[in-house]
Write a protein that holds these residues in place. Structure first.
Motif, PDB file in Angstrom:
ATOM      1  N   ASN A 141       2.825  62.482  38.534  1.00 16.60           N
ATOM      2  CA  ASN A 141       1.939  61.364  38.869  1.00 16.60           C
ATOM      3  C   ASN A 141       1.913  61.032  40.353  1.00 16.60           C
ATOM      4  OD1 ASN A 141       1.136  60.952  36.222  1.00 16.60           O
ATOM      5  ND2 ASN A 141       2.938  59.693  35.783  1.00 16.60           N
ATOM      6  N   SER A 142       2.550  61.858  41.167  1.00 14.87           N
ATOM      7  CA  SER A 142       2.565  61.587  42.604  1.00 14.87           C
ATOM      8  C   SER A 142       1.165  61.791  43.185  1.00 14.87           C
ATOM      9  CB  SER A 142       3.549  62.529  43.304  1.00 14.87           C
ATOM     10  OG  SER A 142       3.011  63.844  43.341  1.00 14.87           O
ATOM     11  N   PRO A 143       0.912  61.253  44.374  1.00 13.94           N
ATOM     12  CA  PRO A 143      -0.406  61.456  45.001  1.00 13.94           C
ATOM     13  C   PRO A 143      -0.757  62.948  45.156  1.00 13.94           C
ATOM     14  CG  PRO A 143       0.814  59.760  46.169  1.00 13.94           C
ATOM     15  CD  PRO A 143       1.760  60.355  45.160  1.00 13.94           C
ATOM     16  N   ASN A 144       0.275  63.799  45.327  1.00 13.13           N
ATOM     17  CA  ASN A 144       0.029  65.238  45.498  1.00 13.13           C
ATOM     18  C   ASN A 144      -0.097  65.992  44.182  1.00 13.13           C
ATOM     19  OD1 ASN A 144       0.040  65.058  48.276  1.00 13.13           O
ATOM     20  ND2 ASN A 144       2.226  65.482  48.440  1.00 13.13           N
ATOM     21  N   LYS A 145       0.158  65.324  43.053  1.00 16.96           N
ATOM     22  CA  LYS A 145       0.088  65.975  41.734  1.00 16.96           C
ATOM     23  C   LYS A 145       0.890  67.282  41.738  1.00 16.96           C
ATOM     24  CE  LYS A 145      -2.885  62.995  39.981  1.00 16.96           C
ATOM     25  NZ  LYS A 145      -2.217  61.801  39.585  1.00 16.96           N
TER      26      LYS A 145
END
Length: 153
Positions: free
Chosen positions: A101-105
């Motif tokens: 779920n991080s911005p970088n997926k």
């Protein structure tokens, strides 16, 4: 802690902490080879911790979080491709593959080796300024041999 929490951690047998640490180092070395690209592994080595829900004087786990930085940033995704292939061979079973779920997926892989009682989780940090793989190898619960003590680190 409920019984359900400990039932997922397999018993890995009886071993001294030194032997168990050596087994985890060997698995980390195998994962390093699986990347199939030149790079550098971070220090330090494995640590020892208590097994959840078990007698901390008799049972322990070995964990080895480390980072793999490929020589070429472009090789980060190549390394993950190799790992996906290799973590379905030689007793390894790829259990999960997902984007976090991080911005970088970031791409995540989780694999188990039932024969070795080891598990590995890998995160590809491909969009960082210096791409790398975050690798976490963890053992099942070992029982220390009678008359020996657990060396915690």
């Amino acid at each position: 802690m409920s019984d359900d929490d400990t039932s997922t951690i397999p018993l890995a047998g009886t071993a001294s902490t030194d032997d168990a640490v050596a087994a985890v180092k060997a698995v980390s070395s195998q994962i390093y080879e699986f990347t199939g690209v030149p790079g550098k592994a971070s220090e330090p080595g494995p640590g020892v911790k208590a097994c959840p829900g078990k007698d901390p004087e008799k049972y322990f786990q070995v964990y080895h979080p480390w980072n793999f930085a490929p020589t070429s940033a472009a090789d980060n995704d190549v390394a993950m491709k190799h790992l996906k292939e290799k973590l379905n061979t030689g007793g390894w079973v790829l259990k999960d593959e997902y984007r976090d779920n991080s911005p970088n997926k970031n791409l995540n892989l989780v694999a188990d080796n039932d024969a070795k009682k080891m598990s590995v989780s890998i995160v590809a940090y491909s969009r960082r300024p210096t791409p790398s793989l975050g690798i976490d190898v963890v053992s099942g619960c070992y029982q220390v041999p009678d008359g020996q003590t657990i060396k915690h680190s």
